[in-house]
Design an enzyme around this catalytic site. Structure first.
Site, PDB file in Angstrom:
ATOM      1  N   SER A 105       0.962  -1.129  -0.088  1.00 37.72           N
ATOM      2  CA  SER A 105       0.192   0.066   0.032  1.00 37.72           C
ATOM      3  C   SER A 105       0.859   1.234   0.047  1.00 37.72           C
ATOM      4  CB  SER A 105      -0.923   0.154   1.254  1.00 37.72           C
ATOM      5  OG  SER A 105      -1.695  -1.063   1.250  1.00 37.72           O
ATOM      6  N   HIS A 126      -1.217  -2.707  -7.299  1.00 39.34           N
ATOM      7  CA  HIS A 126      -1.985  -2.297  -5.991  1.00 39.34           C
ATOM      8  C   HIS A 126      -3.429  -2.552  -6.136  1.00 39.34           C
ATOM      9  CE1 HIS A 126      -2.996   0.714  -2.682  1.00 39.34           C
ATOM     10  NE2 HIS A 126      -2.762  -0.277  -1.983  1.00 39.34           N
ATOM     11  N   GLU A 138      -4.067   0.172  -9.054  1.00 45.53           N
ATOM     12  CA  GLU A 138      -2.809   0.809  -9.587  1.00 45.53           C
ATOM     13  C   GLU A 138      -1.686   0.031 -10.108  1.00 45.53           C
ATOM     14  OE1 GLU A 138      -3.053   4.873  -6.514  1.00 45.53           O
ATOM     15  OE2 GLU A 138      -2.801   3.117  -5.705  1.00 45.53           O
ATOM     16  N   ASN A 177      -4.366   5.922  -2.646  1.00 52.73           N
ATOM     17  CA  ASN A 177      -4.338   5.933  -0.983  1.00 52.73           C
ATOM     18  C   ASN A 177      -3.858   7.198  -0.490  1.00 52.73           C
ATOM     19  OD1 ASN A 177      -5.304   3.591  -0.401  1.00 52.73           O
ATOM     20  ND2 ASN A 177      -3.383   2.564  -0.238  1.00 52.73           N
TER      21      ASN A 177
HETATM   22  N1  LIG Z   1      -6.110  -4.846   3.872  1.00 51.57           N
HETATM   23  C1  LIG Z   1      -6.160  -4.093   2.853  1.00 51.57           C
HETATM   24  O1  LIG Z   1      -7.180  -3.637   2.552  1.00 51.57           O
HETATM   25  C2  LIG Z   1      -5.116  -3.947   1.776  1.00 51.57           C
HETATM   26  C3  LIG Z   1      -5.379  -3.174   0.572  1.00 51.57           C
HETATM   27  C4  LIG Z   1      -4.583  -3.040  -0.490  1.00 51.57           C
HETATM   28  C5  LIG Z   1      -3.103  -3.456  -0.280  1.00 51.57           C
HETATM   29  N2  LIG Z   1      -2.788  -4.041   0.962  1.00 51.57           N
HETATM   30  C6  LIG Z   1      -1.641  -4.577   0.888  1.00 51.57           C
HETATM   31  O2  LIG Z   1      -1.568  -6.054   0.758  1.00 51.57           O
HETATM   32  C7  LIG Z   1      -0.410  -6.388   1.592  1.00 51.57           C
HETATM   33  C8  LIG Z   1      -0.797  -7.738   2.622  1.00 51.57           C
HETATM   34  O3  LIG Z   1      -2.098  -7.007   3.301  1.00 51.57           O
HETATM   35  P1  LIG Z   1      -3.239  -7.862   4.129  1.00 51.57           P
HETATM   36  O4  LIG Z   1      -4.153  -6.943   4.758  1.00 51.57           O
HETATM   37  O5  LIG Z   1      -3.656  -9.140   3.064  1.00 51.57           O
HETATM   38  O6  LIG Z   1      -2.220  -8.647   5.269  1.00 51.57           O
HETATM   39  P2  LIG Z   1      -2.548  -9.747   6.082  1.00 51.57           P
HETATM   40  O7  LIG Z   1      -1.881  -9.647   7.407  1.00 51.57           O
HETATM   41  O8  LIG Z   1      -3.929 -10.219   6.144  1.00 51.57           O
HETATM   42  O9  LIG Z   1      -2.080 -11.013   5.513  1.00 51.57           O
HETATM   43  C9  LIG Z   1      -0.538 -11.211   4.997  1.00 51.57           C
HETATM   44  C10 LIG Z   1      -0.233 -12.581   4.640  1.00 51.57           C
HETATM   45  O10 LIG Z   1       1.245 -12.639   4.709  1.00 51.57           O
HETATM   46  C11 LIG Z   1       1.528 -13.920   4.932  1.00 51.57           C
HETATM   47  N3  LIG Z   1       2.931 -13.797   5.100  1.00 51.57           N
HETATM   48  C12 LIG Z   1       3.628 -13.175   6.386  1.00 51.57           C
HETATM   49  N4  LIG Z   1       4.883 -13.342   6.082  1.00 51.57           N
HETATM   50  C13 LIG Z   1       5.258 -13.951   4.962  1.00 51.57           C
HETATM   51  C14 LIG Z   1       6.392 -14.380   4.206  1.00 51.57           C
HETATM   52  N5  LIG Z   1       7.571 -14.308   4.770  1.00 51.57           N
HETATM   53  N6  LIG Z   1       6.347 -15.339   3.251  1.00 51.57           N
HETATM   54  C15 LIG Z   1       4.864 -15.456   2.715  1.00 51.57           C
HETATM   55  N7  LIG Z   1       3.652 -15.021   3.337  1.00 51.57           N
HETATM   56  C16 LIG Z   1       3.828 -14.405   4.305  1.00 51.57           C
HETATM   57  C17 LIG Z   1       0.778 -14.108   6.111  1.00 51.57           C
HETATM   58  O11 LIG Z   1       0.783 -15.531   6.659  1.00 51.57           O
HETATM   59  C18 LIG Z   1      -0.696 -13.662   5.716  1.00 51.57           C
HETATM   60  O12 LIG Z   1      -1.345 -14.708   4.872  1.00 51.57           O
HETATM   61  C19 LIG Z   1       0.281  -5.254   2.422  1.00 51.57           C
HETATM   62  O13 LIG Z   1       1.276  -4.979   1.988  1.00 51.57           O
HETATM   63  C20 LIG Z   1      -0.893  -4.394   2.342  1.00 51.57           C
HETATM   64  O14 LIG Z   1      -0.161  -2.961   2.545  1.00 51.57           O
HETATM   65  C21 LIG Z   1      -3.821  -4.202   1.906  1.00 51.57           C
END
Ligand SMILES: NC(=O)c1ccc[n+]([C@@H]2O[C@H](COP(=O)([O-])OP(=O)(O)OC[C@H]3O[C@@H](n4cnc5c(N)ncnc54)[C@H](O)[C@@H]3O)[C@@H](O)[C@H]2O)c1
Length: 276
Positions: A105, A126, A138, A177
């Site tokens: 993000s 993104h 994005e 964002n």
């Molecule tokens: N939550 C949102 O609304 C949103 C929206 C857009 C972008 N993002 C971005 O997407 C990414 C993930 O966000 P999220 O909300 O899904 O997080 P989350 O914590 O729900 O999921 C993250 C996942 O990564 C896994 N993980 C952790 N360490 C790891 C590793 N070393 N290797 C492989 N997998 C690993 C975890 O087990 C988990 O399943 C972040 O960069 C976040 O900024 C999130």
């Protein structure tokens, strides 16, 4: 986010390998995807059968299996060191032609690309939450991303039925964002200063500006910890007080009030997800 991305790719007839730290996490993700795909198929919003779509999603807790793909889309927790460590490893394992993308993000794409030997083949993709519903993606050009790979990113997003928003410069928070963040932070400050309740702020944003969800409802869905991490990253880079996360957000995260995932954030929830 990773689940949603895997789902939309599989719905577009792409074979997917979903990688996470354990088989339990992956089995749980597959169950959730199957539930979502069934709903979409039932409503006629997605073509094909549930079995056909789910058949394209393979799971693995072994990083070697991800290295075999043509495109790696990383959606690990928003922590720079963890993402960099992942890309360092996968860069050694994957063939030179494999394209790398991050769903971060707010971490600069150029900073993630820098730990690999293929910064020209590295871009930002993104997605927005919930991925199966929201069409905007994005496509971010890092400082070293080649034009060919940036164009590929645009075509890929269109191929999976989404609409690309082209971000030509790797700026903190990218475009959507960065703008939205300021509204969200202001909503949190208004709650902190007791100017208005979360209910009134969200209602106002829905009724006056035609938003489907207000900023605090969205915050609960996204996760307050995820937002805090993202805002802190942008603030750290810009050093501009307008991006500084307010105390109320930092305290709620410290207290474990992370939004829907902990049944409490700006609102309180029952176990079935309904609002208390
Ligand atoms: N939550 C949102 O609304 C949103 C929206 C857009 C972008 N993002 C971005 O997407 C990414 C993930 O966000 P999220 O909300 O899904 O997080 P989350 O914590 O729900 O999921 C993250 C996942 O990564 C896994 N993980 C952790 N360490 C790891 C590793 N070393 N290797 C492989 N997998 C690993 C975890 O087990 C988990 O399943 C972040 O960069 C976040 O900024 C999130």
């Amino acid at each position: 986010m990773g689940m949603g991305i895997a789902q939309v790719c599989a719905q577009s007839k792409l074979n997917v390998i979903m990688y996470d730290l354990s088989k339990e996490l992956l089995d749980n993700a597959v169950r959730k995807i199957e539930w979502s795909v069934s709903k979409l198929v039932e409503k006629g919003k997605v073509k094909g059968s549930v079995d056909e779509i789910m058949g394209r999603i393979n799971i693995s807790a072994d990083i070697h299996s991800v290295a075999k793909t043509d495109l790696v889309i990383e959606a690990i927790f928003e922590k720079m060191e963890i993402k960099q460590a992942f890309f360092e490893t996968i860069d050694e394992l994957a063939p030179k032609k494999t394209v790398f993308a991050s769903n971060t993000s707010a971490i600069p794409i150029s900073q993630l690309a820098a730990v690999t030997n293929r910064p020209d083949k590295f871009l930002g993709l993104h997605f927005f939450n919930p991925v199966p519903m929201l069409r905007a993606v994005e496509v971010i050009k890092g400082i070293s991303t080649s034009k060919k790979i940036f164009d590929f990113g645009k075509s890929f997003v269109e191929f999976i039925g989404k609409d690309p928003i082209l971000v030509q410069n790797d700026i903190a928070g990218f475009v959507l964002n960065r703008m939205n963040m300021l509204t969200n932070l202001e909503a949190m400050r208004l709650v902190e200063n007791k100017v208005a309740t979360p209910e009134d702020i969200d209602k106002g944003m829905r009724l006056a500006f035609g938003r489907k969800m207000g900023p605090l409802e969205t915050s609960d869905l996204v996760g307050l910890d995820v937002q805090l991490m993202a805002y802190s990253n942008v603030y750290e880079e810009e050093q501009d007080s307008k991006f500084f996360p307010p105390s109320i957000l930092r305290r709620k995260v410290l207290a474990g009030q992370l939004g829907r995932k902990t049944n409490r954030g700006w609102y309180e929830y029952n176990d079935d997800g309904s609002r208390r």
